[in-house]
Design a protein around this motif. Sequence first.
Motif, PDB file in Angstrom:
ATOM      1  N   GLN A   6       3.395  10.498  -0.488  1.00  0.00           N
ATOM      2  CA  GLN A   6       4.174   9.275  -0.369  1.00  0.00           C
ATOM      3  C   GLN A   6       4.453   8.690   0.932  1.00  0.00           C
ATOM      4  N   ARG A   7       4.132   7.419   1.147  1.00  0.00           N
ATOM      5  CA  ARG A   7       4.389   6.984   2.625  1.00  0.00           C
ATOM      6  C   ARG A   7       3.656   7.618   3.733  1.00  0.00           C
ATOM      7  N   MET A   8       2.740   8.293   3.502  1.00  0.00           N
ATOM      8  CA  MET A   8       1.896   8.966   4.239  1.00  0.00           C
ATOM      9  C   MET A   8       1.564   8.241   5.718  1.00  0.00           C
ATOM     10  N   LEU A   9       1.026   6.998   5.397  1.00  0.00           N
ATOM     11  CA  LEU A   9       0.663   6.087   6.498  1.00  0.00           C
ATOM     12  C   LEU A   9       1.798   5.292   6.994  1.00  0.00           C
ATOM     13  N   PRO A  32       4.703  -0.095   2.938  1.00  0.00           N
ATOM     14  CA  PRO A  32       4.256  -1.537   2.606  1.00  0.00           C
ATOM     15  C   PRO A  32       4.715  -2.380   3.626  1.00  0.00           C
ATOM     16  N   ASP A  33       6.103  -2.294   4.190  1.00  0.00           N
ATOM     17  CA  ASP A  33       6.647  -2.921   5.390  1.00  0.00           C
ATOM     18  C   ASP A  33       5.493  -2.812   6.625  1.00  0.00           C
ATOM     19  N   ALA A  34       5.296  -1.624   6.904  1.00  0.00           N
ATOM     20  CA  ALA A  34       4.576  -1.380   8.348  1.00  0.00           C
ATOM     21  C   ALA A  34       3.346  -1.931   8.241  1.00  0.00           C
ATOM     22  N   LEU A  35       2.735  -1.922   6.969  1.00  0.00           N
ATOM     23  CA  LEU A  35       1.268  -2.613   6.764  1.00  0.00           C
ATOM     24  C   LEU A  35       1.341  -4.121   6.664  1.00  0.00           C
ATOM     25  N   VAL A  56      -5.169  -1.780  -4.424  1.00  0.00           N
ATOM     26  CA  VAL A  56      -3.615  -1.384  -4.765  1.00  0.00           C
ATOM     27  C   VAL A  56      -2.704  -1.893  -3.689  1.00  0.00           C
ATOM     28  N   THR A  57      -1.361  -1.987  -3.927  1.00  0.00           N
ATOM     29  CA  THR A  57      -0.460  -2.249  -3.275  1.00  0.00           C
ATOM     30  C   THR A  57       0.872  -1.652  -3.654  1.00  0.00           C
ATOM     31  N   GLU A  58       1.896  -2.027  -2.940  1.00  0.00           N
ATOM     32  CA  GLU A  58       3.122  -1.393  -3.185  1.00  0.00           C
ATOM     33  C   GLU A  58       4.169  -2.605  -2.821  1.00  0.00           C
ATOM     34  N   PRO A  59       4.859  -3.216  -3.994  1.00  0.00           N
ATOM     35  CA  PRO A  59       4.887  -3.036  -5.315  1.00  0.00           C
ATOM     36  C   PRO A  59       3.302  -3.589  -5.919  1.00  0.00           C
ATOM     37  N   GLU A  60       3.257  -3.378  -7.096  1.00  0.00           N
ATOM     38  CA  GLU A  60       2.009  -3.924  -7.735  1.00  0.00           C
ATOM     39  C   GLU A  60       2.374  -4.536  -8.974  1.00  0.00           C
ATOM     40  N   PRO A  61       1.816  -5.516  -9.134  1.00  0.00           N
ATOM     41  CA  PRO A  61       1.269  -6.817  -8.209  1.00  0.00           C
ATOM     42  C   PRO A  61       2.492  -7.159  -7.140  1.00  0.00           C
ATOM     43  N   LEU A  62       1.793  -7.537  -6.147  1.00  0.00           N
ATOM     44  CA  LEU A  62       2.857  -8.243  -4.950  1.00  0.00           C
ATOM     45  C   LEU A  62       3.641  -9.350  -5.361  1.00  0.00           C
ATOM     46  N   PRO A  63       5.003  -9.332  -4.816  1.00  0.00           N
ATOM     47  CA  PRO A  63       5.616 -10.732  -5.324  1.00  0.00           C
ATOM     48  C   PRO A  63       4.900 -11.725  -4.638  1.00  0.00           C
ATOM     49  N   ALA A  86      -6.719   3.793  -3.341  1.00  0.00           N
ATOM     50  CA  ALA A  86      -6.138   4.923  -3.875  1.00  0.00           C
ATOM     51  C   ALA A  86      -4.763   4.585  -4.754  1.00  0.00           C
ATOM     52  N   ARG A  87      -3.622   4.537  -3.925  1.00  0.00           N
ATOM     53  CA  ARG A  87      -2.466   3.929  -4.624  1.00  0.00           C
ATOM     54  C   ARG A  87      -1.749   3.118  -3.391  1.00  0.00           C
ATOM     55  N   GLY A  88      -1.078   2.246  -3.629  1.00  0.00           N
ATOM     56  CA  GLY A  88      -0.103   1.538  -2.723  1.00  0.00           C
ATOM     57  C   GLY A  88       0.876   2.362  -2.211  1.00  0.00           C
ATOM     58  N   ALA A  89       1.652   3.379  -2.735  1.00  0.00           N
ATOM     59  CA  ALA A  89       2.760   4.160  -2.582  1.00  0.00           C
ATOM     60  C   ALA A  89       2.137   4.994  -1.435  1.00  0.00           C
ATOM     61  N   LEU A  90       0.949   5.084  -1.169  1.00  0.00           N
ATOM     62  CA  LEU A  90       0.609   6.233   0.192  1.00  0.00           C
ATOM     63  C   LEU A  90       1.073   5.463   1.569  1.00  0.00           C
ATOM     64  N   VAL A  91       1.255   4.203   1.357  1.00  0.00           N
ATOM     65  CA  VAL A  91       1.303   3.238   2.694  1.00  0.00           C
ATOM     66  C   VAL A  91       2.743   2.757   2.733  1.00  0.00           C
TER      67      VAL A  91
END
Length: 337
Positions: free
Chosen positions: A226-229, A254-257, A272-279, A247-252
């Motif tokens: 989770q949030r590895m990147l 989201p604010d930093a990306l 894929v994004t976090e959240p999904e879908p994006l607002p 893969a999954r959005g949760a691995l990144v």
Amino acid sequence: MPTSQLPRALFAMDPAHLSELFPPRLMHRLQSLTVVDAALVVRDFGDPAIAGALAEAELLLTGWGCPHVDSAVLDRAPHLRAVLHSGGSVRGWLADAVWERGLTVSSAVRANALPVAEYALAAILFAGKGVFGLRERFRAEQAPPPADALARIGNLGRRVGIIGASQVGRRVLELLAPFEFEIALYDPYVDDATAAALGAVALPLDRLLATSDIVSLHAPDTPETQRMLDERLLGLMPDGAVFINTARGALVDPDALTKELVSGRISAILDVTEPEPLPGRSPLYDLPNVFLTPHLAGSLGNELERLGRTVVDELQRLVAGEPLLHTVNHAHLVNSA
């Protein structure tokens, strides 16, 4: 084999997927190997109407939307000996008790990995050619790009970094083999020799990110990833690098990306994004350096038949008393999707 000698099976999944997973020719083959009612698809193991079928079932044919299989379900299925899953991961569908009671579990995870890997390959090739950015420029200027813009594109010798030697990651490595890329791999469970056998050079994550022109993420979604990147790691990517996530959005983070992409320093291809879908207010929808798709890399449409075929092939081996090819090792689930 006479019908009386065939094992009895029960479908457990969202019935909306049944006809796509098992079209008529495949359903016919399946029903030649097991006694199963295609009109009975379980969504709730507590439903009294399915109690008799569950009590007789030797096999569960599961898929997306399968209700949770736990000890209580197994208590009501005394003859159950195998679960053949037509989806990818079985995490979330099957409790530990399934393995503790000695049931065989098979999954179509490798078959589901193929379209994801195909998507990633296409994204890598297009990224290396500068397709996404040049398309935006061509659309805006309606004129061919200048020579200096074209001089920076091409896939010859480009460094591609793969994060995660998962089923998808390994498929991507296979698909990349015919091309003249330099391929780096980060996976904490893969040593140098294994990476070399996969066609890659093993690198620490920091170095992979800092030296790759294109980074494609294929790690599993686990508590450890989770949030590895995070902001620091994303900041290591070179200016102009491309980040691909199937893969999954949760691995990144989201604010930093988002911060990196808004700056224009790097580009991204995101399925894929976090959240999904994006607002709707997310800037990623409109950025020229971001290519968004709605979580479509995995098996969809006619690709679902490949998953059903995997199940039927496994069923044929099971009936013949042969070893299954796609068994799920319970001990490996903690480090897999």
